[in-house]
Design a protein around this motif. Structure first.
Motif, PDB file in Angstrom:
ATOM      1  N   SER A  88       0.808  -1.263   0.044  1.00  0.00           N
ATOM      2  CA  SER A  88      -0.109   0.099   0.033  1.00  0.00           C
ATOM      3  C   SER A  88       0.736   1.303  -0.154  1.00  0.00           C
ATOM      4  N   PRO A  89       0.864   1.979  -1.080  1.00  0.00           N
ATOM      5  CA  PRO A  89       1.264   3.093  -0.972  1.00  0.00           C
ATOM      6  C   PRO A  89       0.966   4.328   0.189  1.00  0.00           C
ATOM      7  N   ILE A  90      -0.376   4.085   0.703  1.00  0.00           N
ATOM      8  CA  ILE A  90      -0.918   4.704   1.818  1.00  0.00           C
ATOM      9  C   ILE A  90       0.147   4.860   3.003  1.00  0.00           C
ATOM     10  N   ALA A  91       0.657   3.713   3.056  1.00  0.00           N
ATOM     11  CA  ALA A  91       1.536   3.731   4.385  1.00  0.00           C
ATOM     12  C   ALA A  91       2.810   4.457   4.198  1.00  0.00           C
ATOM     13  N   TRP A  92       3.204   4.794   2.996  1.00  0.00           N
ATOM     14  CA  TRP A  92       4.422   5.545   2.837  1.00  0.00           C
ATOM     15  C   TRP A  92       4.050   7.172   2.901  1.00  0.00           C
ATOM     16  N   SER A  93       2.602   7.544   2.471  1.00  0.00           N
ATOM     17  CA  SER A  93       2.226   8.708   2.547  1.00  0.00           C
ATOM     18  C   SER A  93       1.970   9.186   4.061  1.00  0.00           C
ATOM     19  N   GLN A  94       1.280   8.221   4.823  1.00  0.00           N
ATOM     20  CA  GLN A  94       1.042   8.155   6.267  1.00  0.00           C
ATOM     21  C   GLN A  94       2.296   8.348   6.917  1.00  0.00           C
ATOM     22  N   GLU A  95       3.454   7.718   6.722  1.00  0.00           N
ATOM     23  CA  GLU A  95       4.630   8.075   7.358  1.00  0.00           C
ATOM     24  C   GLU A  95       5.482   9.409   7.215  1.00  0.00           C
ATOM     25  N   GLY A  96       5.201   9.834   5.799  1.00  0.00           N
ATOM     26  CA  GLY A  96       5.590  11.059   5.660  1.00  0.00           C
ATOM     27  C   GLY A  96       4.753  12.058   6.271  1.00  0.00           C
ATOM     28  N   PHE A  97       3.448  12.081   6.359  1.00  0.00           N
ATOM     29  CA  PHE A  97       2.570  12.898   7.246  1.00  0.00           C
ATOM     30  C   PHE A  97       2.858  12.939   8.668  1.00  0.00           C
ATOM     31  N   THR A  98       3.094  11.751   9.188  1.00  0.00           N
ATOM     32  CA  THR A  98       3.613  11.489  10.693  1.00  0.00           C
ATOM     33  C   THR A  98       4.962  12.207  10.821  1.00  0.00           C
ATOM     34  N   LYS A  99       5.711  11.891   9.837  1.00  0.00           N
ATOM     35  CA  LYS A  99       7.224  12.872  10.255  1.00  0.00           C
ATOM     36  C   LYS A  99       7.004  14.354  10.134  1.00  0.00           C
ATOM     37  N   LEU A 100       6.054  14.703   9.545  1.00  0.00           N
ATOM     38  CA  LEU A 100       5.962  16.187   9.268  1.00  0.00           C
ATOM     39  C   LEU A 100       5.214  16.979  10.389  1.00  0.00           C
ATOM     40  N   ILE A 101       4.091  16.133  10.638  1.00  0.00           N
ATOM     41  CA  ILE A 101       2.972  16.779  11.784  1.00  0.00           C
ATOM     42  C   ILE A 101       3.516  16.125  13.056  1.00  0.00           C
ATOM     43  N   TYR A 102       4.144  15.290  13.416  1.00  0.00           N
ATOM     44  CA  TYR A 102       4.511  14.838  14.827  1.00  0.00           C
ATOM     45  C   TYR A 102       5.861  15.080  15.227  1.00  0.00           C
ATOM     46  N   TYR A 103       6.693  14.983  14.099  1.00  0.00           N
ATOM     47  CA  TYR A 103       8.125  15.242  14.446  1.00  0.00           C
ATOM     48  C   TYR A 103       8.769  16.329  13.865  1.00  0.00           C
ATOM     49  N   SER A 104       8.062  17.393  13.429  1.00  0.00           N
ATOM     50  CA  SER A 104       8.549  18.515  12.567  1.00  0.00           C
ATOM     51  C   SER A 104       9.646  18.343  11.591  1.00  0.00           C
ATOM     52  N   ALA A 105       9.409  17.192  10.905  1.00  0.00           N
ATOM     53  CA  ALA A 105      10.501  16.901   9.779  1.00  0.00           C
ATOM     54  C   ALA A 105      10.461  17.935   8.849  1.00  0.00           C
ATOM     55  N   SER A 106      11.544  18.107   8.136  1.00  0.00           N
ATOM     56  CA  SER A 106      11.740  18.973   7.071  1.00  0.00           C
ATOM     57  C   SER A 106      11.402  18.096   5.725  1.00  0.00           C
ATOM     58  N   PHE A 107      11.518  18.806   4.406  1.00  0.00           N
ATOM     59  CA  PHE A 107      11.310  18.341   3.308  1.00  0.00           C
ATOM     60  C   PHE A 107      12.440  17.257   3.032  1.00  0.00           C
ATOM     61  N   ALA A 108      13.404  17.358   3.458  1.00  0.00           N
ATOM     62  CA  ALA A 108      14.627  16.434   3.134  1.00  0.00           C
ATOM     63  C   ALA A 108      14.349  15.172   4.016  1.00  0.00           C
ATOM     64  N   GLU A 109      13.774  15.189   5.002  1.00  0.00           N
ATOM     65  CA  GLU A 109      13.282  14.063   5.735  1.00  0.00           C
ATOM     66  C   GLU A 109      12.296  13.183   5.177  1.00  0.00           C
ATOM     67  N   VAL A 110      11.586  13.697   4.394  1.00  0.00           N
ATOM     68  CA  VAL A 110      10.345  12.731   3.862  1.00  0.00           C
ATOM     69  C   VAL A 110      10.695  12.650   2.286  1.00  0.00           C
ATOM     70  N   VAL A 111      11.851  12.744   1.799  1.00  0.00           N
ATOM     71  CA  VAL A 111      12.171  12.372   0.494  1.00  0.00           C
ATOM     72  C   VAL A 111      12.241  11.007   0.281  1.00  0.00           C
TER      73      VAL A 111
END
Length: 180
Positions: free
Chosen positions: A144-167
Motif C-alpha cells: 500500500s502506497p498509503i503506508a508511505w504517505s502516512q509515514e511522511g505525514f506522521t514525520k511532518l506533523i508529529y516530528y516537525s520533519a523537513s522536506f529532506a526527511e520525507v524524501v
C-alpha cells in the motif's frame, strides 16, 4: 493521523474512478470515437489523466483545509505539498492500472471500491501501522502506497520533519507510481 489517512483513502476512491470512466467509454464506444479524432492518442490520455490528477489534488486540498480548520499543524509546507503531490500522482497511476485491468464498468466499479478498502487499513489510514504486528507493518509497506504517505505525514506533523526527511517516502511513492 485520521485526516491524512482518510484523505488518502478518498484520493484512492477518486483515482480508481478513472477505471470506471475508461471502461464505460470502451463499452459505449466513445473512446473509439475520441481516438478517431485528429489528435494524438497520448494527448487524449494525458487530458484524462491530468483531469483525474487535478480532481485528486482537489480532494487532498479539501482534506488539508478541513484539517487546518480542526487545528492540525501540518509542518513544513513544502514537505506536505510534496507528499500530497507525489501520493496523488501515485493514486492516478493506480487508477490507470486499474483501467487497464477492468474490462467492464461493473468490474471497474468493484475494483474502485475494493482497492481503497484494502489498501487503506493495510497502509495505516485507519490506525497507525505501529500498533499492528511487525509482519503486518512490512506487508502494509509492500502492498500500500498509503503506508508511505502516512509515514511522511506522521514525520511532518508529529516530528516537525523537513522536506529532506520525507524524501525517502517520496521516492518510494514514485517507485509505486512507476510500477502502476
Amino acid at each position: 493521523h485520521s485526516i491524512p489517512g482518510i484523505g488518502s483513502m478518498f484520493v484512492l476512491f477518486s483515482a480508481t474512478a478513472l477505471a470506471q470512466l475508461f471502461a464505460s467509454e470502451r463499452q459505449n464506444r466513445t473512446l473509439q470515437r475520441l481516438l478517431s479524432m485528429p489528435l494524438r492518442h497520448s494527448h487524449i490520455l494525458m487530458g484524462k489523466l491530468i483531469g483525474q490528477f487535478m480532481l485528486c489534488l482537489l480532494t487532498f486540498g479539501v482534506m488539508l483545509a478541513v484539517g487546518t480548520l480542526l487545528g492540525v499543524r501540518w509542518g513544513d509546507p513544502l514537505g506536505v505539498l510534496a507528499v500530497v503531490f507525489t501520493f496523488t500522482l501515485c493514486a492516478t497511476a493506480l487508477g490507470l492500472a486499474t483501467a487497464a485491468v477492468a474490462r467492464t464498468a461493473n468490474q471497474a466499479a468493484g475494483l474502485g471500491f475494493l482497492i481503497p478498502m484494502v489498501m487503506a487499513p493495510l497502509g495505516g489510514a485507519w490506525w497507525p501501522l505501529d500498533i499492528t504486528p511487525q509482519f503486518m507493518q512490512v506487508f502494509g509497506r509492500i502492498i500500500s502506497p498509503i503506508a508511505w504517505s502516512q509515514e511522511g505525514f506522521t514525520k511532518l506533523i508529529y516530528y516537525s520533519a523537513s522536506f529532506a526527511e520525507v524524501v525517502p517516502n517520496l521516492l518510494v511513492l514514485l517507485l509505486f507510481t512507476a510500477i502502476f
